[in-house]
Motif scaffolding. Structure first.
Motif, short mmCIF file in Angstrom:
data_model
loop_
_atom_site.label_atom_id
_atom_site.label_comp_id
_atom_site.label_asym_id
_atom_site.label_seq_id
_atom_site.Cartn_x
_atom_site.Cartn_y
_atom_site.Cartn_z
N ALA A 164 -57.41 -60.14 24.37
CA ALA A 164 -56.90 -58.91 23.75
C ALA A 164 -57.91 -58.26 22.83
O ALA A 164 -57.81 -57.06 22.53
N GLN A 165 -58.89 -59.01 22.37
CA GLN A 165 -59.91 -58.43 21.50
C GLN A 165 -60.70 -57.34 22.19
O GLN A 165 -61.35 -56.51 21.55
N GLU A 166 -60.66 -57.32 23.54
CA GLU A 166 -61.34 -56.27 24.29
C GLU A 166 -60.58 -54.95 24.24
O GLU A 166 -61.13 -53.90 24.55
N GLY A 167 -59.30 -54.99 23.91
CA GLY A 167 -58.47 -53.78 23.93
C GLY A 167 -58.71 -52.88 22.74
O GLY A 167 -59.30 -53.25 21.74
N ARG A 168 -58.20 -51.66 22.86
CA ARG A 168 -58.36 -50.68 21.77
C ARG A 168 -57.41 -50.94 20.62
O ARG A 168 -57.73 -50.64 19.48
N PHE A 169 -56.23 -51.47 20.94
CA PHE A 169 -55.15 -51.51 19.96
C PHE A 169 -54.64 -52.92 19.72
O PHE A 169 -53.43 -53.17 19.67
N ALA A 170 -55.57 -53.86 19.59
CA ALA A 170 -55.17 -55.26 19.42
C ALA A 170 -54.29 -55.45 18.20
O ALA A 170 -53.40 -56.31 18.18
N SER A 171 -54.50 -54.65 17.18
CA SER A 171 -53.72 -54.80 15.94
C SER A 171 -52.27 -54.40 16.12
O SER A 171 -51.43 -54.71 15.27
N SER A 172 -51.94 -53.70 17.19
CA SER A 172 -50.57 -53.22 17.41
C SER A 172 -49.75 -54.15 18.29
O SER A 172 -48.59 -53.84 18.59
N THR A 173 -50.31 -55.28 18.69
CA THR A 173 -49.64 -56.15 19.65
C THR A 173 -48.29 -56.64 19.15
O THR A 173 -47.30 -56.63 19.88
N GLU A 174 -48.21 -57.08 17.91
CA GLU A 174 -46.95 -57.60 17.39
C GLU A 174 -45.89 -56.52 17.31
O GLU A 174 -44.71 -56.77 17.56
N GLU A 175 -46.30 -55.30 16.97
CA GLU A 175 -45.34 -54.18 16.96
C GLU A 175 -44.82 -53.92 18.36
O GLU A 175 -43.62 -53.65 18.56
#
Length: 476
Positions: free
Chosen positions: A296-307
């Motif tokens: 997931a670190q490759e994605g743009r929005f990894a910080s939004s995964t939990e949301e």
């Protein structure tokens, strides 16, 4: 084998294998063969140059049954140190069994049954149950040693195997459980069996076969002659000589203690060495989620995964997919963002299906791949997902589509920006899929959101509905 790190989901950076035949002739001479020793030392010197060039932070070299049992095994280890600087550790039979079983547990945490690791010189058997290791045994039944003990006679070889296994009364507990097969020869059998079954996914790890199907295959395989073996795909001459003996050992095991399933593990001794170095907290982590988080670190929005997970989870609470699969799908949901839009569904599907993930069976892989295809607007009823369709029950296929459509809605609604989905909600109410928006008007919908919501509702067989949070509060 060189790994990126030694965490809960180790990623292979480099793999090179050399079959030296160190156990060949051991039963007759009691010593490692000079040719095998020379080949091993030459290739260990190459490995030394590679790990130095790659800047490996730690190196572990272990020696197993052949070196352990040979009279000149200690001298060989001394030569390794002199030629390469590697300090090889000679594993006891108990240590080899334990580390191989830990490797299986690290890749299949819910393993329940018996692990068998077949090397050239020995067979390690260990009880496994929910991450715990039980009784174990080390037997001189590796194909190279067995060929010599029986003078190359398969009938004598069967008798030798049966004699050794007869003493392991605890093996009868395998009945109704699973047998986890580790080792190069057995993995080669898995490849051949996949071709024999026309299996849709050529990934050995967690490849599952019913014991009855496996037994029919093994009985036929034992009878193959040398010329038949030469015609098989993937099989080198060195490996081909040992395969009938590997099949013999597994077949005799299954006669004495019939399992319910045969499951192949790509994780074994090496991964067990890595797992053994982790803290108890690290060992308890879910390897599937750890692997997906790294991806997931490759994605743009990894910080939004939990949301994103919190947003779509209410749709699946009473449905088929386990929460961990839904969370994994969220982590992988932006995996194809760098691809051309016309190919994101196709590339995302195939990449997720074949990612080097562990802690998930083949049906779970297929579920995640279909979810990602649907997340990118792919047709999950067309040819794109044929491979996954062959691995999934119809209900699981529908559930994967729903997860993907919900992910698609979440990304469209939020644009991937953190904080947006935290103010919104998604739930099922009566015959409707209800999208809840904040009364403040901070989240504005448009035609694209309406289309995504409608597609999700149709996938569930419900009607779409949009409300603000005040309306929901009044209704409740």
């Amino acid at each position: 084998m060189v790994y990126q790190d030694g965490g809960r989901a180790p990623l292979q950076l480099f793999n090179e294998k050399v079959l030296c035949g160190l156990g060949r002739g051991l039963a007759a001479t009691g010593e490692l063969p000079a040719e095998g020793v020379g080949m091993a030392l030459a290739n260990l010197a190459r490995f030394k140059s590679l790990v130095t060039a790659m800047g490996a932070k730690s190196v572990e070299v272990v020696a197993t049954a052949a070196v352990r049992d040979a009279r000149n095994g200690a001298a060989f280890v001394t030569d390794i140190a002199r030629r390469t600087g590697f300090r090889a550790r000679i594993l006891s039979g108990a240590d080899e069994a334990r580390l191989s079983a830990l490797g299986v547990v690290s890749g299949i945490p819910d393993a329940f049954g018996v692990m068998g690791d077949l090397g050239g010189g020995s067979l390690e058997l260990v009880e496994v149950e929910g991450g715990k290791l039980g009784r174990h045994a080390t037997l001189p039944l590796g194909p190279l040693r067995l060929m010599e003990l029986s003078d190359g006679n398969l009938r004598r070889g069967r008798a030798i195997v049966e004699r050794h296994l007869a003493n392991l009364t605890w093996l009868r507990h395998l009945k109704g459980r699973s047998f986890y097969a580790v080792g190069g020869a057995w993995r080669m059998l898995a490849r051949i069996l996949m071709d024999h079954q026309h299996y849709p996914l050529h990934i050995i790890h967690n490849y599952r076969v019913s014991a009855s199907d496996a037994k029919l295959f093994l009985e036929r395989f034992e009878k193959l002659g040398r010329e038949d073996l030469k015609k098989l795909p993937y099989v080198s001459r060195r490996r081909g000589d040992t395969l009938p003996w590997a099949a013999l050992v597994m077949n005799r095991l299954f006669e004495i203690a019939p399992p319910r399933h045969l499951i192949f593990s790509a994780f074994g001794l090496r991964e067990g060495c890595l797992f053994d170095q982790l803290s108890a907290r690290e060992q308890a982590q879910d390897p599937l989620i750890a692997g997906c988080m790294a991806t997931a670190q490759e994605g743009r929005f990894a910080s939004s995964t939990e949301e994103l997970f919190a947003f779509i989870a209410p749709l699946t609470r009473n449905a088929l997919p386990p929460a961990r699969l839904v969370r994994a799908a969220c982590l992988l949901s932006d995996i194809a963002w760098t691809d051309h839009p016309d190919y994101r569904a196709e590339h995302g599907f195939h990449r997720v299906l074949t990612l080097p993930l562990v802690g998930v069976d083949h049906a779970g892989r297929a579920f995640l791949a279909v979810a990602i295809a649907a997340r990118y607007g792919g047709d999950v009823h067309g040819d794109l997902v044929d491979t996954a369709r062959a691995l999934l029950e119809p209900a699981a296929l529908r559930a994967a589509q729903v997860v993907g459509l919900a992910l698609r809605l979440g990304f469209t609604l939020s644009g991937g920006a953190p904080g947006v989905l935290a103010d919104c909600g998604l739930r099922l109410h009566d015959d409707a899929v209800v999208l809840t928006l904040p009364a403040s008007g901070s989240v504005v919908i448009g035609d694209a959101v309406l289309r995504r919501l409608d597609a999700l509702a149709r996938g569930l067989g419900f009607a779409p509905q949009i409300v603000c949070d005040e309306a929901v509060a009044a209704a409740e």
